[in-house]
Motif scaffolding. Structure first.
Motif, PDB file in Angstrom:
ATOM      1  N   LYS A 212      -2.344  -5.734  19.982  1.00  0.00           N
ATOM      2  CA  LYS A 212      -2.151  -6.482  18.740  1.00  0.00           C
ATOM      3  C   LYS A 212      -2.273  -7.962  19.053  1.00  0.00           C
ATOM      4  O   LYS A 212      -1.770  -8.446  20.065  1.00  0.00           O
TER       5      LYS A 212
ATOM      6  N   THR B 282      -2.841 -12.096  16.979  1.00  0.00           N
ATOM      7  CA  THR B 282      -2.772 -12.845  15.718  1.00  0.00           C
ATOM      8  C   THR B 282      -3.905 -13.851  15.663  1.00  0.00           C
ATOM      9  O   THR B 282      -4.390 -14.323  16.696  1.00  0.00           O
TER      10      THR B 282
ATOM     11  N   THR C 130      -2.160 -10.400  11.655  1.00  0.00           N
ATOM     12  CA  THR C 130      -2.185  -9.561  12.843  1.00  0.00           C
ATOM     13  C   THR C 130      -3.376  -8.617  12.753  1.00  0.00           C
ATOM     14  O   THR C 130      -3.665  -8.069  11.692  1.00  0.00           O
ATOM     15  N   TYR C 131      -4.062  -8.431  13.875  1.00  0.00           N
ATOM     16  CA  TYR C 131      -5.198  -7.517  13.915  1.00  0.00           C
ATOM     17  C   TYR C 131      -5.212  -6.796  15.253  1.00  0.00           C
ATOM     18  O   TYR C 131      -4.512  -7.191  16.192  1.00  0.00           O
ATOM     19  N   THR C 132      -6.004  -5.747  15.361  1.00  0.00           N
ATOM     20  CA  THR C 132      -6.119  -4.979  16.595  1.00  0.00           C
ATOM     21  C   THR C 132      -7.328  -5.482  17.365  1.00  0.00           C
ATOM     22  O   THR C 132      -8.456  -5.428  16.871  1.00  0.00           O
TER      23      THR C 132
END
Length: 184
Positions: free
Chosen positions: A76, A78, A128-130
């Motif tokens: 994870k 940001t 937030t992203y993967t």
């Protein structure tokens, strides 16, 4: 003086063209009328026996040692969150109209108000992203790579189909494949 140079240059060009044409016709060129861009000596040797053409430089062969599958690794993270922000505004537009000819020509001018919008992306907090840290890999280790007994335990990244084939094969089975990358 200039005319003499031109004649000498033309004669030189004709002479070189003639020598170039004679050079490739079995006289001294040694190609025996073959295409000069063709690959020569493939399948020939000095003893007269036929040699096998070398495999593609991208293809490797060896004895299957082991296989490894590395799963995709993510985390994870940001990043700035961007939103589209638009503002409305107006501007004054000038219009003109001309009528008549000669001395009776008149020009009329008037103004209007035109509305427009401008939009741009602005930062508004974070999101937030993967994030992918490592992509999924399928690997095969070979011994005796390309017949060299000193090259053992060399890892290659391969396609999924090649990995499945290697996984189903017995240890020390001869394999030949084209890797996508080296190392694992």
């Amino acid at each position: 003086m200039f005319g003499r140079r031109l004649i000498v240059a033309a004669a030189t060009a004709v002479l070189m063209a003639g020598l170039g044409a004679c050079g490739g016709e079995g006289g001294g060129g040694g190609t025996g009328g073959e295409d000069p861009g063709a690959v020569t000596d493939v399948g020939r040797s000095d003893t007269g026996t036929v040699r096998q053409a070398a495999p593609s430089p991208d293809t490797v062969s060896g004895l299957r040692d082991s296989v490894r599958h590395l799963a995709k690794k993510t985390t994870k993270a940001t990043r700035p969150h961007l939103v589209k922000k638009c503002t409305s505004a107006t501007r004054r537009v000038r219009h003109t109209e001309r009528t008549g000819t000669g001395t009776r020509r008149t020009t009329r001018t008037w103004y209007t108000t035109e509305r427009y919008r401008t939009c741009k992306k602005v930062r508004s907090g974070t999101e937030t992203y993967t994030r992918t840290v490592r992509s999924q890999r399928w690997c095969v280790s070979l011994d005796n790579v390309d017949g060299d007994t000193a090259k053992d335990d060399v890892w290659y990244q391969v396609a999924r189909a090649t990995y499945d084939e290697a996984r189903g094969a017995d240890e020390h089975t001869r394999m030949e494949f084209t890797p996508t990358a080296t190392g694992c």
